[in-house]
Design an enzyme around this catalytic site. Sequence first.
Site, PDB file in Angstrom:
ATOM      1  N   ILE A   1      -2.124   0.505  12.187  1.00  0.00           N
ATOM      2  CA  ILE A   1      -1.484  -0.733  12.588  1.00  0.00           C
ATOM      3  C   ILE A   1      -0.649  -1.155  11.392  1.00  0.00           C
ATOM      4  O   ILE A   1      -1.108  -1.111  10.258  1.00  0.00           O
ATOM      5  CB  ILE A   1      -2.495  -1.819  13.024  1.00  0.00           C
ATOM      6  CG1 ILE A   1      -1.775  -3.035  13.628  1.00  0.00           C
ATOM      7  CG2 ILE A   1      -3.444  -2.179  11.915  1.00  0.00           C
ATOM      8  CD1 ILE A   1      -2.685  -4.002  14.357  1.00  0.00           C
TER       9      ILE A   1
ATOM     10  N   GLU B   1     -10.735   2.506  10.373  1.00  0.00           N
ATOM     11  CA  GLU B   1     -11.098   2.597   8.966  1.00  0.00           C
ATOM     12  C   GLU B   1      -9.980   1.934   8.183  1.00  0.00           C
ATOM     13  O   GLU B   1      -8.826   1.934   8.602  1.00  0.00           O
ATOM     14  CB  GLU B   1     -11.301   4.032   8.523  1.00  0.00           C
ATOM     15  CG  GLU B   1     -10.071   4.890   8.604  1.00  0.00           C
ATOM     16  CD  GLU B   1     -10.332   6.341   8.295  1.00  0.00           C
ATOM     17  OE1 GLU B   1      -9.490   6.934   7.613  1.00  0.00           O
ATOM     18  OE2 GLU B   1     -11.365   6.879   8.741  1.00  0.00           O
TER      19      GLU B   1
ATOM     20  N   ASN C   1      -7.666  -3.047   0.747  1.00  0.00           N
ATOM     21  CA  ASN C   1      -6.805  -3.801   1.665  1.00  0.00           C
ATOM     22  C   ASN C   1      -7.555  -5.045   2.153  1.00  0.00           C
ATOM     23  O   ASN C   1      -8.004  -5.130   3.301  1.00  0.00           O
ATOM     24  CB  ASN C   1      -6.359  -2.908   2.830  1.00  0.00           C
ATOM     25  CG  ASN C   1      -5.244  -3.528   3.627  1.00  0.00           C
ATOM     26  OD1 ASN C   1      -4.985  -4.725   3.553  1.00  0.00           O
ATOM     27  ND2 ASN C   1      -4.568  -2.707   4.413  1.00  0.00           N
TER      28      ASN C   1
ATOM     29  N   TYR D   1      -9.606  -8.156  10.301  1.00  0.00           N
ATOM     30  CA  TYR D   1     -10.533  -7.442  11.187  1.00  0.00           C
ATOM     31  C   TYR D   1     -11.836  -8.228  11.345  1.00  0.00           C
ATOM     32  O   TYR D   1     -12.348  -8.371  12.455  1.00  0.00           O
ATOM     33  CB  TYR D   1     -10.814  -6.041  10.666  1.00  0.00           C
ATOM     34  CG  TYR D   1      -9.590  -5.149  10.584  1.00  0.00           C
ATOM     35  CD1 TYR D   1      -8.580  -5.211  11.538  1.00  0.00           C
ATOM     36  CD2 TYR D   1      -9.425  -4.247   9.540  1.00  0.00           C
ATOM     37  CE1 TYR D   1      -7.453  -4.400  11.458  1.00  0.00           C
ATOM     38  CE2 TYR D   1      -8.309  -3.423   9.458  1.00  0.00           C
ATOM     39  CZ  TYR D   1      -7.333  -3.509  10.419  1.00  0.00           C
ATOM     40  OH  TYR D   1      -6.223  -2.706  10.332  1.00  0.00           O
TER      41      TYR D   1
END
Length: 165
Positions: free
Chosen positions: A85, A119, A124, A131
Amino acid sequence: MNIQYSKILNPQLTLVRLEQTDVPQMASIEASAHSHPMSEGNLADCFGALYRVYGLTLAGEMSAETLIGFAIIQQILDEVTLMDICLAPEHQGYGYGKLLLSEVIEAAKNSGAVVVMLEVRESNLAARALYQKMGFTESGRRKGYYSADDGREDAILMDFAITSE
């Protein structure tokens, strides 16, 4: 871009299905957004039967639409893996990533999936926070999985359980 599939998300944003001809634009976004981007060849390989590639377009002047981000998902039976993404850096921080991720989850639900897996690089932190905010939970870790500028870094595995409500 596949104009036969489009979902207007708001007056400026549209979700479209991407095609292999969109790979150069995807690669450009990927290179600007990731420290270790996927190659054009790897991106092109994500247009097989098990994959769906969604693009997020932003309306511009004179109705021109610009690809600002994309998501690649792979589905095997009732499991969806978010392979990538990516949002152009100049469009980050406006909630577009959350919107794109919501659409990925919705597509997974509509396809009969029971889980969305992904993953993410340990470093990050922005993605990990998104998430977690969206309901993903850490399910594992791959030690030293990613190459990094100063050696290796872990991959954090995360899952989103889809419930039938």
